[in-house]
Every structure is written in structure tokens, then in C-alpha cells.
Design a protein around this motif. Sequence first.
Motif, PDB file in Angstrom:
ATOM      1  N   ILE A  34      76.550  55.451 106.286  1.00 32.37           N
ATOM      2  CA  ILE A  34      75.922  56.170 105.174  1.00 32.37           C
ATOM      3  C   ILE A  34      74.862  57.143 105.680  1.00 32.37           C
ATOM      4  O   ILE A  34      74.820  58.310 105.276  1.00 32.37           O
ATOM      5  CB  ILE A  34      75.311  55.168 104.176  1.00 32.37           C
ATOM      6  N   LYS A  37      75.782  60.597 107.417  1.00 28.11           N
ATOM      7  CA  LYS A  37      76.428  61.650 106.632  1.00 28.11           C
ATOM      8  C   LYS A  37      75.707  62.974 106.842  1.00 28.11           C
ATOM      9  O   LYS A  37      74.475  63.028 106.889  1.00 28.11           O
ATOM     10  CB  LYS A  37      76.432  61.280 105.149  1.00 28.11           C
ATOM     11  N   GLN A 384      84.416  64.781 109.052  1.00 33.36           N
ATOM     12  CA  GLN A 384      83.717  65.416 107.932  1.00 33.36           C
ATOM     13  C   GLN A 384      84.546  65.090 106.688  1.00 33.36           C
ATOM     14  O   GLN A 384      84.501  63.982 106.204  1.00 33.36           O
ATOM     15  CB  GLN A 384      83.550  66.921 108.177  1.00 33.36           C
ATOM     16  N   THR A 385      85.347  66.038 106.203  1.00 33.66           N
ATOM     17  CA  THR A 385      86.262  65.702 105.109  1.00 33.66           C
ATOM     18  C   THR A 385      87.609  65.231 105.634  1.00 33.66           C
ATOM     19  O   THR A 385      88.366  64.585 104.910  1.00 33.66           O
ATOM     20  CB  THR A 385      86.462  66.917 104.187  1.00 33.66           C
ATOM     21  N   ASN A 480      92.216  58.848 103.913  1.00 34.99           N
ATOM     22  CA  ASN A 480      91.161  57.852 104.037  1.00 34.99           C
ATOM     23  C   ASN A 480      91.605  56.515 103.463  1.00 34.99           C
ATOM     24  O   ASN A 480      91.340  55.452 104.029  1.00 34.99           O
ATOM     25  CB  ASN A 480      89.900  58.356 103.318  1.00 34.99           C
ATOM     26  N   TRP A 529      85.244  55.871 101.826  1.00 36.70           N
ATOM     27  CA  TRP A 529      84.342  56.510 100.864  1.00 36.70           C
ATOM     28  C   TRP A 529      82.883  56.493 101.307  1.00 36.70           C
ATOM     29  O   TRP A 529      81.982  56.116 100.563  1.00 36.70           O
ATOM     30  CB  TRP A 529      84.489  55.874  99.487  1.00 36.70           C
ATOM     31  N   GLY A 530      82.674  56.873 102.546  1.00 36.48           N
ATOM     32  CA  GLY A 530      81.309  57.048 103.027  1.00 36.48           C
ATOM     33  C   GLY A 530      80.538  55.776 103.278  1.00 36.48           C
ATOM     34  O   GLY A 530      79.322  55.815 103.478  1.00 36.48           O
ATOM     35  N   TRP A 532      79.938  53.268 101.192  1.00 27.50           N
ATOM     36  CA  TRP A 532      79.297  52.644 100.030  1.00 27.50           C
ATOM     37  C   TRP A 532      80.024  51.393  99.530  1.00 27.50           C
ATOM     38  O   TRP A 532      79.364  50.404  99.171  1.00 27.50           O
ATOM     39  CB  TRP A 532      79.136  53.670  98.907  1.00 27.50           C
TER      40      TRP A 532
END
Length: 723
Positions: A34, A37, A384-385, A480, A529-530, A532
Amino acid sequence: MLAGYIIPWMLVLFWVFSGVALGAEVFMTSIEVITSKEKVRNVVIDGKAKKFHTRVWNPTVANLTLMALGSSAPEILLSIVEILKENFHAGELGPSTIVGSAAFNLMVITAVCLICLPEGEVRRIEQLSVFLTTSFYSVMAYVWVLIIVVVWTPEVITVTEGVLTIVFLVLLIIQAYMTDRYFTKSKLAQEYVTVVTDAGEVVDPEFAAKTLDDARTSGIVEPGTDTGRLASFLKPQSRAHYRRNVIKSMKSPRAPSTSVTSEADHAQAMADISKATAESMKATFSFRDPKADPEPDPEAAAAAPSPKATSTRFSRRSSSKSSPGLGEKSVTRVRPDAASVNGVICFKDEVVSVLESVGSVTLHVERRGGSEGEVQVAYTTKEQTATADADYVSQSGTLTFAPGEVEKQITIEIIDDDMYEKDEEFTVVLTEPTGGAVFDHKTDGESNAAICTVIIVNDDEATGKLGEVLAYVNMLNLDNLRLARANWGTQLREAVDIGEGASLFECILFVLMVPWRLLFALVPPPALWGGWPCFAASLMGIGFQVVLINDFASQMGCQMYIKKPVTAITFVALGTSLPDTFASMQAAREDKSADNSIGNVTGSNSVNVFFGLGLPWAMAAIYWKLVGADDEWKARYPTFVDEYPNGAFVVYSADLGFSVVVFTCCAITTLSVILVRRYWGDPPGELGGNRRHAFMHAGFLVSLWLLYITLSVLSTEKMITTF
């Protein structure tokens, strides 16, 4: 007979604490994902539009929020869970555990870090202003508890008091951020380091710093020489990194050693090298006005002819001057005389676009402005994405430029999945230049790195409107999701796979840990999803373990005929703080500063009170404000009925108040010892230094902790009179 009851409960409690440590590893991994990022800023430099990648999370804010929550999750969750289990009545385990854990963290962990360094090595807190800010709040937090429990509304926590406690956390974060962002002035802020041999030979500053540090440790050069901390200070590791590494080492006791020589042989070899190098090397420190010595233009430096090595000097400094258009503080600057000989490392193109079906992309890394000597630079891909190993093959390594060599190539495989997606991107990051090479501060990454953004352009056709719509929804990154599913399966398999060559004892430990391994194998992978979902799920897993700690600790206390506050400040506080102890030891040894080892303790202690007590107390105060006094409440608190006929959240002050007073006095004394060592140590520094003095101070801090435990126990058992 009594031991027959106590020992099993202690073993069960230890088993749960081991599970909490395992959950903390997963939790810390999600926090690292997290806080890593990045966001992209589009800026114009010299008339050219460029992309700059910067961290979303400020390190100080991350330490006081997610990192503090990660390291103190058991204590904070215990306080919250206890309030809920007691139907919004005050419990004894939660608050006492928070105070007891704070005492252990500040006094015992600091004592351990004082003596864990080799003879002569010193660690100093670099972000002193942030440390002083968090230290003030850590003491003020417990004074505030004393005020609201004993003075303001004795033994009653009102909604105002509960909310104000949380507000203080917000104020701490804001003030610490402002201090870090605008007022931190490290000794390195305007410090130039020039390293050149007597023969005029230029030496790599990082190598020189390490060599002089080894020489200082061996007593060859003056102990006050501070060059050894320069290189690692520029890119420190996070506290989560050390906490996670400690848990990994606990899980893998058979990890192979990469050392091929004994520690004694290595130490002797380093001493010989240091002596030979230090005798022919001199390091000079000078302080200059940045306005009188403006930053060089890297492009002009690159175009300048290379002077002879005999007139070259390396200089390194940390400047507060902002890069054009960014408003961000640059960490390092390098003067042009170094770059002109050894070169500026950069990508030929900072942004490269390729079709998804291209197969691979080749990036060109150039060495401009000079090519004398061999230089190396590390590279790695970063998501990144785009998703690593789903959109492209992740890669890392080292590029070596031979003398006179000015270009290298990095080839990365692009994966064509034949699915319609939006355009995605990843970055390739160059770091850790050696041999005197530097980065261009006008490119992405500034002076700390060189970053190339690779854009993967989709060339697949949508199979339908639904597929096209889903592809453009940011949260539904199909690659992802597929990779997360694969990682999830890997987690479950590894949870029940002990591997080969395990001993009988290791097999027994593995079987005992299987329930916890399976529990946290069900947690979503950190890459999803990052991070989370992993953050939330692992937090719930630790919350479940905290419920067990609450029950088992209470049962053990009953069997041992000791009260809950005593159990909390001893067994529970010790069990929840041990992983932090080993993490701080590792940080003290591996970092060249004391920020990660003891600098974050005060911030964590502040968060424990402001959030760990503020949130559940505010919840309970609001609950009783809304519900009002019922018959059970009136029977439970008969002495408060006249003053609070509509009910209130009651927190008895006797044991907690006295414990807070004792802790506050011990905390102020501990912080005073730390600051005295910083300015009047032998040599000056919070950690390490003279072994005899370090052991004396460590013993004193441990005695303070024992004094706190003793007085708190005597107060709880009514052996001494308190307020």
C-alpha cells in the motif's frame, strides 16, 4: 498441582502469540504494498513534457498510521474487542496492555538496541525533529489519559474526551508531517563529502563511506568520522521490512547461510582492507551556501569534455532545493565534476510505447558525460497498472559498464494474452549506481533513480460490449485477478508443505502452526487491488486471534491467582512486543541510522493511546450517551447514579491511573537518557558506542521497566496506597 494448570495455559498463550506473529507478517506485507503506491506527475522541464513518479504516502505519515497500526495491531484490537465483549463496559486487559506494551517498547527495546551493535559502531537518529515531536506526544498522550480518567471527569469518559483523544492523533500526524516536510534539517542537508586519495585518484563515495566506516569501527580513524552512514541514509528500509524479515526468519529456521568464511576471518579481512585504504584516503567535510553554489545543469555537464582524473573530486550532498515543476524535496545532488568523468546514467527514452503483441521491448541505457572506469547500476521492473508475470515478465539485475562503454540494453518480454484490455504500463527503475556514476535530476526519479515508463498498447479486439466496459473499469484488472487466483493457490499449497529435510522438532512446530498458516493462506494475495483486501482480511484474522488472547490470558490469570492488569502488563504485553524487539535489533544492525530501530517507538506509543484507547472509549461513551442507564448499569455503578442518572462510560482510575503516572516518569527518564547519549555519548550517538557505557545505560533502562512492573503490581494487589 498448580503448575499443571499454569504451564498448559502459558503454552496455549504462546501458541496464539506465534500465530499473531505469523499474521503480522502478512499484515506488514500488505502495508508495504500500500505505502509503495506511486502517482504520476506531468511536468514541463526545458520545454519538454515529462512524467515523474512519486510516492503517494509520505514516510512519516505512513509510519504514524499504517505502520503503527501494523506493529501495534494486537494491542489496539485487544482494547476494541474487549469493549465489545463487555457490552461497552470498560475492561482491564486492553488499557493495561497498551500501557505495559508502551513501557516494554520504550525501555526494553531501546536497551536491546543499545547493546546489539559491535564495539565502536554508532547509530544516530537522523530525523531528530520528527522524533522530538513524537516523543512529546507520546508523553502527552499518557498525561492526557491521566487528565480524563482522574482530573477532568473522574472515572468517567465523556463523548468530548473520547473524540478529543482521536483528534490528538490527527494533530500528531499533521504536525509530524509538517515537521518532516518543511522543518527537518538533517546534518546531511547542506553537507558535501569529497573523497580523493593522496595520489589524486578518485574513489567512489559509497565505497569510501563504507571503507571509512569499517576503518572507524576498527579504530584506524577517529571515531567521530561520520561518513559511514551516508550511503544507506539515502535509501533507508521501512520498519515493516524488518518486522516481516524477522517473522520470515522465525518461519524458516533452516535458511541456508551464504557466508563461506567465518565471522572472525571476515572481520580480519575487512580490517586489513580498511587499514590499507584508509591510509591512502582522506575525507573532507565542508558546509557551503547552496545559493552561492547553484545546482549544475546535467545536460551541460553531459556535454562538457571529460577532465583528467587527477583534477577530479567526488562530492555528494542532500539538498532542499526543489526540482523544476515538482515542488518535491530532492534527496541527493551530485556536483558536475564527478559526473563529467564517470558519467550520468539515464534512459535514452523515458517513455516507450509498444504493442501488446510485440513479444519484447528493448530499453537503451546510456552513460553520458564521461566513461572513465567501470560503473554498475541495478535495475528492476515495477508494477504500475500492468501486472507482473501476466502482462510482462518481471526482471531485475545489474548492468555493468566497462571503461569507455556508453550504452547497455535491457530486454523485457511482453505477454500477449489475447484479451481486450485498456492500455497498461509498468516502469523499469535504475538504482544504486557505483563507480562514481550519477543520475540526472531532471529526469524521472530525480537524483535517486532513473525511471523509464513502458506503455503496453492493447491491440486485441473486444469480444463484446460487456468485455469492453469491464476492461475500462479500473478495479477489474483481469490480469491482476488471474494472477491473484494463482497466488492464492500457491499460498494454500505452501501452508501445508513442510518441504524436505525437516527434523522431528521442526515437524512438530510445523504441525502446531498449520491452523494459523491455513488461516492466513486464505487471505487475498497482497498484489490484489493494491494490497487493501489483504490488509482488511489479515486484520480480521489478527482480530480473531486477539479474542483468543483475551480469553486465554484471563483463564491463565485465574489459574495463577493474579489480576487482569498484572497479566496484561507482563505476559500479554511481552507476547505482543517480542516481534518488534527482534525487528528493531535487525534495523539497528543493518541501518546506518536509529530512526527505524528506536525512532518509531515513540510514534507507535502515541498511536496506541490516541487510537487504541481513543476509538473504543469514544465508541463506548457514544453508546451510553444514546442508550442511557439501564437497571444493569445502575446496579453495576451505584455510586455514579446520582451524578450521571442517564448513564456514562465508567473507567475506574485506581490501577490504571497509577500505572500511567509511573510509566510517564519512566518514559521521561528514558527519553532523557537517549538525548544525553546523542550529545554526550562516547562517541555521541543514541545507539552503540562504548560497550561499557552502552551496557550500563541498557541496564538502567531495563531496571526502569522492572520498577514500572513492580510498582504497578504492588498497586494492583493493594500492597501500596495509591490515588
